[in-house]
Design a protein around this motif. Structure first.
Motif, PDB file in Angstrom:
ATOM      1  N   GLY A 214       0.818  -1.201   0.000  1.00 16.41           N
ATOM      2  CA  GLY A 214       0.000   0.000   0.000  1.00 16.41           C
ATOM      3  C   GLY A 214       0.856   1.257   0.000  1.00 16.41           C
ATOM      4  N   PHE A 215       0.392   2.301  -0.671  1.00 16.04           N
ATOM      5  CA  PHE A 215       1.154   3.548  -0.749  1.00 16.04           C
ATOM      6  C   PHE A 215       0.885   4.434   0.463  1.00 16.04           C
ATOM      7  CE2 PHE A 215       1.533   2.222  -5.121  1.00 16.04           C
ATOM      8  CZ  PHE A 215       2.750   2.751  -5.524  1.00 16.04           C
ATOM      9  N   GLN A 216       1.933   5.169   0.863  1.00 18.75           N
ATOM     10  CA  GLN A 216       1.854   6.111   1.976  1.00 18.75           C
ATOM     11  C   GLN A 216       2.232   7.501   1.472  1.00 18.75           C
ATOM     12  OE1 GLN A 216       3.938   4.638   5.556  1.00 18.75           O
ATOM     13  NE2 GLN A 216       4.406   2.793   4.397  1.00 18.75           N
ATOM     14  N   ALA A 217       1.698   8.519   2.098  1.00 18.97           N
ATOM     15  CA  ALA A 217       1.989   9.891   1.683  1.00 18.97           C
ATOM     16  C   ALA A 217       3.479  10.179   1.827  1.00 18.97           C
ATOM     17  CB  ALA A 217       1.175  10.870   2.510  1.00 18.97           C
ATOM     18  N   PHE A 218       4.052  10.797   0.828  1.00 16.08           N
ATOM     19  CA  PHE A 218       5.474  11.136   0.835  1.00 16.08           C
ATOM     20  C   PHE A 218       5.677  12.403   1.646  1.00 16.08           C
ATOM     21  CE2 PHE A 218       9.126  13.316  -1.275  1.00 16.08           C
ATOM     22  CZ  PHE A 218      10.100  12.372  -1.005  1.00 16.08           C
ATOM     23  N   SER A 219       6.604  12.344   2.609  1.00 16.81           N
ATOM     24  CA  SER A 219       6.847  13.501   3.481  1.00 16.81           C
ATOM     25  C   SER A 219       8.274  14.013   3.381  1.00 16.81           C
ATOM     26  CB  SER A 219       6.521  13.132   4.933  1.00 16.81           C
ATOM     27  OG  SER A 219       7.296  12.015   5.363  1.00 16.81           O
ATOM     28  N   GLY A 220       8.961  13.625   2.313  1.00 20.65           N
ATOM     29  CA  GLY A 220      10.319  14.119   2.113  1.00 20.65           C
ATOM     30  C   GLY A 220      11.361  13.025   2.164  1.00 20.65           C
ATOM     31  N   THR A 221      12.488  13.272   1.514  1.00 17.72           N
ATOM     32  CA  THR A 221      13.548  12.277   1.414  1.00 17.72           C
ATOM     33  C   THR A 221      14.165  11.934   2.761  1.00 17.72           C
ATOM     34  OG1 THR A 221      14.075  13.100  -0.804  1.00 17.72           O
ATOM     35  CG2 THR A 221      15.712  11.715   0.245  1.00 17.72           C
ATOM     36  N   GLU A 222      14.283  12.916   3.650  1.00 17.26           N
ATOM     37  CA  GLU A 222      14.950  12.681   4.928  1.00 17.26           C
ATOM     38  C   GLU A 222      14.291  11.560   5.720  1.00 17.26           C
ATOM     39  OE1 GLU A 222      17.815  13.866   6.115  1.00 17.26           O
ATOM     40  OE2 GLU A 222      18.022  14.759   4.132  1.00 17.26           O
ATOM     41  N   ALA A 223      12.972  11.485   5.668  1.00 20.05           N
ATOM     42  CA  ALA A 223      12.261  10.437   6.400  1.00 20.05           C
ATOM     43  C   ALA A 223      12.605   9.057   5.862  1.00 20.05           C
ATOM     44  CB  ALA A 223      10.756  10.674   6.322  1.00 20.05           C
ATOM     45  N   LEU A 224      12.878   8.965   4.566  1.00 21.25           N
ATOM     46  CA  LEU A 224      13.227   7.680   3.960  1.00 21.25           C
ATOM     47  C   LEU A 224      14.669   7.291   4.264  1.00 21.25           C
ATOM     48  CD1 LEU A 224      11.541   8.053   0.447  1.00 21.25           C
ATOM     49  CD2 LEU A 224      10.664   6.848   2.449  1.00 21.25           C
ATOM     50  N   LEU A 225      15.531   8.272   4.434  1.00 23.69           N
ATOM     51  CA  LEU A 225      16.939   7.994   4.716  1.00 23.69           C
ATOM     52  C   LEU A 225      17.142   7.435   6.122  1.00 23.69           C
ATOM     53  CD1 LEU A 225      18.544  11.210   3.198  1.00 23.69           C
ATOM     54  CD2 LEU A 225      18.818   8.901   2.307  1.00 23.69           C
TER      55      LEU A 225
END
Length: 210
Positions: A120-131
Motif C-alpha cells: 500500500g502507498f503512503q503519503a510522501f513527506s520528504g527524502t529525509e524520512a526515507l533515509l
C-alpha cells in the motif's frame, strides 16, 4: 492506489553491491527499463502466481515512488512525488542471462504478469524520512535483503530528473528505484514479506502459474 498506475519505470543496478553480486559493471548513468502496468499487483497476503517453467525466478525488493503531477524541469522533488510504497521486482534470471547475451530487450525477463507486486502507498513527506529507516525482505521468516536509499548510486532527485527529461513523467507513474544486494531465487510455497523500519508492509505466498 494501484488502480491509477500508468507507466512503470524501473532502475537497474542502482546499488553498487547488487551490481557486483551479479558480476555487472556499475553504471555511470541510470539504467531504465519498464514493466507493463499489468505486471503490478497488490502485495496483500494473497498468493502470487509466477512462471514455473522458465528457470529461476529471483526477488528484488525496492522502494517505489508514485508521481503526483507532470514533470517540469526544476520542479522540486517534494512537489512531484505524491506517495511511496515498497515492491518486489520479480525477474526471470535465466531468461535475462540469455537475452542479455543476445542484446535483446529485458521485457521477457522483467515484464511478465505479476512481476511487480506493491505494498500500500503512503503519503510522501520528504527524502529525509526515507533515509532514516531500512527496508527489508524476508523469505520464510529469514531476512534476505536489507536496504537504505542512502546507498543508492543515483538518488531520487537524479532518478526523477533523468526519467522526466528522457521519457516524461506524469500523474500515476511509478518508479521502482533499484534493489540492494541479497537477491536470490524463490519457489512455490515461499512466503515473502516486506518490512519498513521493522514493520510489515506487505507479504505474499509464491504459487506456480498454471
Amino acid at each position: 492506489m494501484l488502480s491509477n498506475i500508468r507507466n512503470v519505470y524501473c532502475v537497474g543496478r542502482n546499488y553498487r553491491l547488487h551490481a557486483e553480486e551479479l558480476g555487472n559493471a556499475v553504471p555511470d548513468e541510470p539504467m531504465i527499463f519498464m514493466k507493463p502496468s499489468h505486471a503490478v499487483v497488490p502485495l496483500n497476503g494473497e498468493a502470487i502466481e509466477l512462471p514455473a517453467s522458465q528457470g529461476e525466478v529471483h526477488y528484488e525488493a525496492e522502494l517505489v515512488v508514485q508521481i503526483g503531477r507532470s514533470y517540469e524541469s526544476g520542479v522540486a522533488l517534494e512537489d512531484l512525488i505524491e506517495s511511496y510504497a515498497f515492491g518486489i521486482d520479480f525477474t526471470l534470471r535465466d531468461v535475462q542471462t540469455v537475452i542479455k547475451k543476445k542484446g535483446h530487450p529485458w521485457t521477457a525477463a522483467k515484464g511478465f504478469k505479476n512481476s511487480a507486486p506493491v505494498s500500500g502507498f503512503q503519503a510522501f513527506s520528504g527524502t529525509e524520512a526515507l533515509l532514516d529507516k531500512d527496508f527489508t525482505l524476508t523469505k520464510n521468516g529469514v531476512e534476505v535483503q536489507r536496504g537504505n536509499i542512502r546507498n543508492m548510486i543515483f538518488d531520487l532527485q537524479h532518478i526523477i530528473g533523468y526519467v522526466g527529461q528522457h521519457y516524461g513523467l506524469g500523474e500515476g507513474d511509478v518508479i521502482f528505484t533499484g534493489t540492494p544486494e541479497g537477491v536470490g531465487p524463490t519457489v512455490e510455497g515461499d512466503v515473502l514479506e516486506l518490512a519498513w523500519d521493522g514493520q510489515s508492509v506487505g507479504k505474499c505466498t509464491i504459487a506456480a502459474a498454471k
